[in-house]
Design an enzyme around this catalytic site. Structure first.
Site, PDB file in Angstrom:
ATOM      1  N   GLY A  48     -10.403  13.346 -75.808  1.00  0.00           N
ATOM      2  CA  GLY A  48     -10.044  14.218 -76.928  1.00  0.00           C
ATOM      3  C   GLY A  48      -8.941  15.224 -76.674  1.00  0.00           C
ATOM      4  O   GLY A  48      -8.226  15.609 -77.593  1.00  0.00           O
ATOM      5  N   GLU A 102     -10.080  21.632 -72.778  1.00  0.00           N
ATOM      6  CA  GLU A 102     -11.020  20.817 -73.552  1.00  0.00           C
ATOM      7  C   GLU A 102     -10.611  20.883 -75.023  1.00  0.00           C
ATOM      8  O   GLU A 102     -10.163  21.922 -75.506  1.00  0.00           O
ATOM      9  CB  GLU A 102     -12.432  21.369 -73.312  1.00  0.00           C
ATOM     10  N   ASP A 103     -10.778  19.780 -75.739  1.00  0.00           N
ATOM     11  CA  ASP A 103     -10.408  19.772 -77.152  1.00  0.00           C
ATOM     12  C   ASP A 103     -11.346  20.662 -77.963  1.00  0.00           C
ATOM     13  O   ASP A 103     -10.916  21.450 -78.786  1.00  0.00           O
ATOM     14  CB  ASP A 103     -10.394  18.342 -77.730  1.00  0.00           C
ATOM     15  N   ASP A 106     -18.740  22.205 -78.525  1.00  0.00           N
ATOM     16  CA  ASP A 106     -19.714  22.064 -79.610  1.00  0.00           C
ATOM     17  C   ASP A 106     -21.027  22.658 -79.093  1.00  0.00           C
ATOM     18  O   ASP A 106     -21.221  23.870 -79.135  1.00  0.00           O
ATOM     19  CB  ASP A 106     -19.787  20.552 -79.907  1.00  0.00           C
ATOM     20  N   LYS A 134     -17.033  25.669 -81.751  1.00  0.00           N
ATOM     21  CA  LYS A 134     -18.003  25.799 -82.846  1.00  0.00           C
ATOM     22  C   LYS A 134     -19.114  26.729 -82.368  1.00  0.00           C
ATOM     23  O   LYS A 134     -20.121  26.262 -81.824  1.00  0.00           O
ATOM     24  CB  LYS A 134     -18.621  24.436 -83.176  1.00  0.00           C
ATOM     25  N   PHE A 155     -18.071  18.488 -88.461  1.00  0.00           N
ATOM     26  CA  PHE A 155     -17.355  17.490 -87.670  1.00  0.00           C
ATOM     27  C   PHE A 155     -15.874  17.502 -88.040  1.00  0.00           C
ATOM     28  O   PHE A 155     -15.517  17.535 -89.210  1.00  0.00           O
ATOM     29  CB  PHE A 155     -17.948  16.094 -87.909  1.00  0.00           C
ATOM     30  N   VAL A 156     -15.013  17.518 -87.017  1.00  0.00           N
ATOM     31  CA  VAL A 156     -13.562  17.530 -87.252  1.00  0.00           C
ATOM     32  C   VAL A 156     -12.901  16.312 -86.616  1.00  0.00           C
ATOM     33  O   VAL A 156     -13.440  15.706 -85.687  1.00  0.00           O
ATOM     34  CB  VAL A 156     -12.901  18.840 -86.752  1.00  0.00           C
ATOM     35  N   ARG A 168      -7.354   9.704 -83.933  1.00  0.00           N
ATOM     36  CA  ARG A 168      -6.768  10.598 -82.911  1.00  0.00           C
ATOM     37  C   ARG A 168      -5.286  10.856 -83.140  1.00  0.00           C
ATOM     38  O   ARG A 168      -4.742  11.845 -82.686  1.00  0.00           O
ATOM     39  CB  ARG A 168      -6.914   9.976 -81.514  1.00  0.00           C
TER      40      ARG A 168
END
Ligand code: XMP
Ligand code: MG
Length: 180
Positions: A48, A102-103, A106, A134, A155-156, A168
């Protein structure tokens, strides 16, 4: 920006490309200041974070290195709770200043499980930089040093983030339509 449909789900535009790029440049400037005179090693978590890592790294003016590790805990749009390492870490972290890229954070489980593998190797310092966080999804609290966007627990998709492998390549970030 218009809606995107992948498989059974529809996503609506959320963060435009210009805003993402602006925030990443600001973050790079901050890191350039904070690490002046140092030679940090960035560790980007695949898949990600590849776009975030590439765009951020282009604006880093320090003598810096980057390497990649592959971890995954997601299947479709739900966390599986199991973190699988499929490309290991080959760099020597001893006495290095490490910045993990990190993308998205969560639940925090991915980093909660992975960070001890880094601290074990005696780095001089260890910081975490994320594109998205998040806060409402937190199960494992992680100290985040740099964050571009705090977002609701939805969710994205896009800009490196996928739904079952697709999406992506979108330049913008989308969120799942109608989710709360
Ligand atoms: P945890 O729960 O371990 O999750 O902090 C981190 C990893 O889960 C993936 N993730 C997402 N991927 N849209 C995605 O495409 C999302 O909204 C999302 N939330 C979590 C991501 O791979 C991250 O590294
Ligand atoms: Mg990821």
């Amino acid at each position: 920006m218009s809606e995107v449909t992948l498989f059974d789900k529809t996503f609506e535009p959320y963060l435009p490309e210009s805003l993402i790029q602006e925030k990443i440049k600001e973050l790079a400037l901050q890191i350039n200041k904070d690490y002046a005179g140092k030679k940090p090693l960035f560790i980007a978590i695949l898949n990600g974070s590849f776009m975030f890592a590439a765009d951020l790294f282009k604006s880093i003016s320090l003598e810096a290195e980057i390497c990649f590790i592959k971890l995954a805990s997601y299947k479709g749009s739900k966390s599986t709770g199991n973190v699988v390492t499929s490309i290991g870490l080959d760099a020597d972290l001893n006495q290095r200043h490490i910045i993990v890229l990190e993308d998205i954070i969560d639940t925090g489980k991915t980093l909660h499980e992975f960070l001890p593998q880094l601290t074990n190797q005696n780095p001089s310092s260890l910081k975490i930089a994320v594109l998205l966080h998040k806060p409402d999804a937190t199960v494992y609290p992680i100290k985040i040093d740099y964050c571009c966007f705090s977002i609701p627990n939805r969710f994205v998709l896009g800009y490196g983030l996928d739904y079952d492998g697709y999406g992506r390549n979108l330049k913008e970030i989308y969120q799942l339509k109608g989710s709360e």
